[in-house]
Design a protein around this motif. Structure first.
Motif, PDB file in Angstrom:
ATOM      1  N   VAL A 105      38.852  37.854  46.041  1.00 55.89           N
ATOM      2  CA  VAL A 105      37.711  38.151  46.896  1.00 55.89           C
ATOM      3  C   VAL A 105      38.226  38.941  48.104  1.00 55.89           C
ATOM      4  O   VAL A 105      39.103  38.469  48.823  1.00 55.89           O
ATOM      5  CB  VAL A 105      37.010  36.858  47.381  1.00 55.89           C
ATOM      6  CG1 VAL A 105      35.874  37.188  48.331  1.00 55.89           C
ATOM      7  CG2 VAL A 105      36.534  36.042  46.200  1.00 55.89           C
ATOM      8  N   VAL A 118      34.368  41.120  44.626  1.00 58.07           N
ATOM      9  CA  VAL A 118      35.045  40.086  43.842  1.00 58.07           C
ATOM     10  C   VAL A 118      35.567  40.751  42.577  1.00 58.07           C
ATOM     11  O   VAL A 118      34.837  41.478  41.912  1.00 58.07           O
ATOM     12  CB  VAL A 118      34.082  38.938  43.461  1.00 58.07           C
ATOM     13  CG1 VAL A 118      34.786  37.924  42.575  1.00 58.07           C
ATOM     14  CG2 VAL A 118      33.501  38.285  44.694  1.00 58.07           C
ATOM     15  N   LYS A 137      37.071  40.000  51.471  1.00 56.58           N
ATOM     16  CA  LYS A 137      36.001  39.671  52.421  1.00 56.58           C
ATOM     17  C   LYS A 137      35.569  40.887  53.234  1.00 56.58           C
ATOM     18  O   LYS A 137      34.401  40.979  53.623  1.00 56.58           O
ATOM     19  CB  LYS A 137      36.460  38.553  53.353  1.00 56.58           C
ATOM     20  CG  LYS A 137      36.785  37.263  52.623  1.00 56.58           C
ATOM     21  CD  LYS A 137      37.418  36.253  53.559  1.00 56.58           C
ATOM     22  CE  LYS A 137      37.956  35.074  52.783  1.00 56.58           C
ATOM     23  NZ  LYS A 137      38.721  34.157  53.622  1.00 56.58           N
TER      24      LYS A 137
END
Length: 185
Positions: A96, A103, A98
């Protein structure tokens, strides 16, 4: 007669020199064996079947800094840091981002799973080991053998009693990366 005495003295000096050199070589070999044994113990504390968790702080020449927490157990792993979270259940590798809000799901054996770490595969036998004591710590130095790509030199500081790694300093090309390890369980 004097020539015989001189020759025997030279022979004695050469034999004594050879004994000293072989003793130094034996000590170096003992140091290498001890360094490798202690390094393997620390390595197995991190990557062994019992698993571990630890916090880390990475500083690469003050150009890149990050910190996070990592968990390992068998083929499973998880790490969390400010920009990335990664976990692997042994079948799939999840990453992931951020910052980019993405993803990715990858094969856990894919070289694309980590663009930095996957470039440096560690093979124990590709290094020469040396150990020295400093206070309550042991410093294990790894020097890459000729022809080894990636990490050329590393210094691992290990707690002498617990064998837990405290920090790792790694040289790649011409720069150093420092990794501080805390909260090891």
């Amino acid at each position: 007669m004097t020539q015989t005495i001189i020759k025997s003295r030279w022979a004695a000096v050469i034999i004594a020199l050879m004994l000293c050199l072989s003793n130094v070589s034996a000590q170096e070999n003992a140091n290498t064996r001890q360094a490798r044994k202690i390094f393997d113990q620390a390595y197995n504390l991190v990557f062994g079947p019992q698993g571990c968790s630890l916090k880390y702080d990475v500083n690469i020449v003050s150009l890149y800094k990050t910190s996070g927490t990592i968990w390992y157990k068998g083929k499973k792993q998880k790490f969390i840091e400010p920009v990335y979270s990664v976990w692997c259940d042994g079948k799939d590798f999840y990453r992931v981002d951020k910052k980019k809000k993405t993803v990715e799901i990858l094969d856990p054996n894919s070289p694309n799973r980590d663009k930095y770490a996957s470039k440096f595969k560690f093979e124990h036998n590709n290094y020469n080991y040396h150990i020295a004591a400093k206070g309550s710590d042991l410093i294990i130095t790894l020097d890459a053998k000729k022809g080894v790509d990636g990490v050329k030199h590393a210094k691992v500081i290990i707690d002498n009693k617990t064998r837990v790694p405290k920090s790792i300093k790694v040289k790649v090309l011409f720069f150093w990366a420092n990794i501080k390890v805390t909260d090891f369980h």
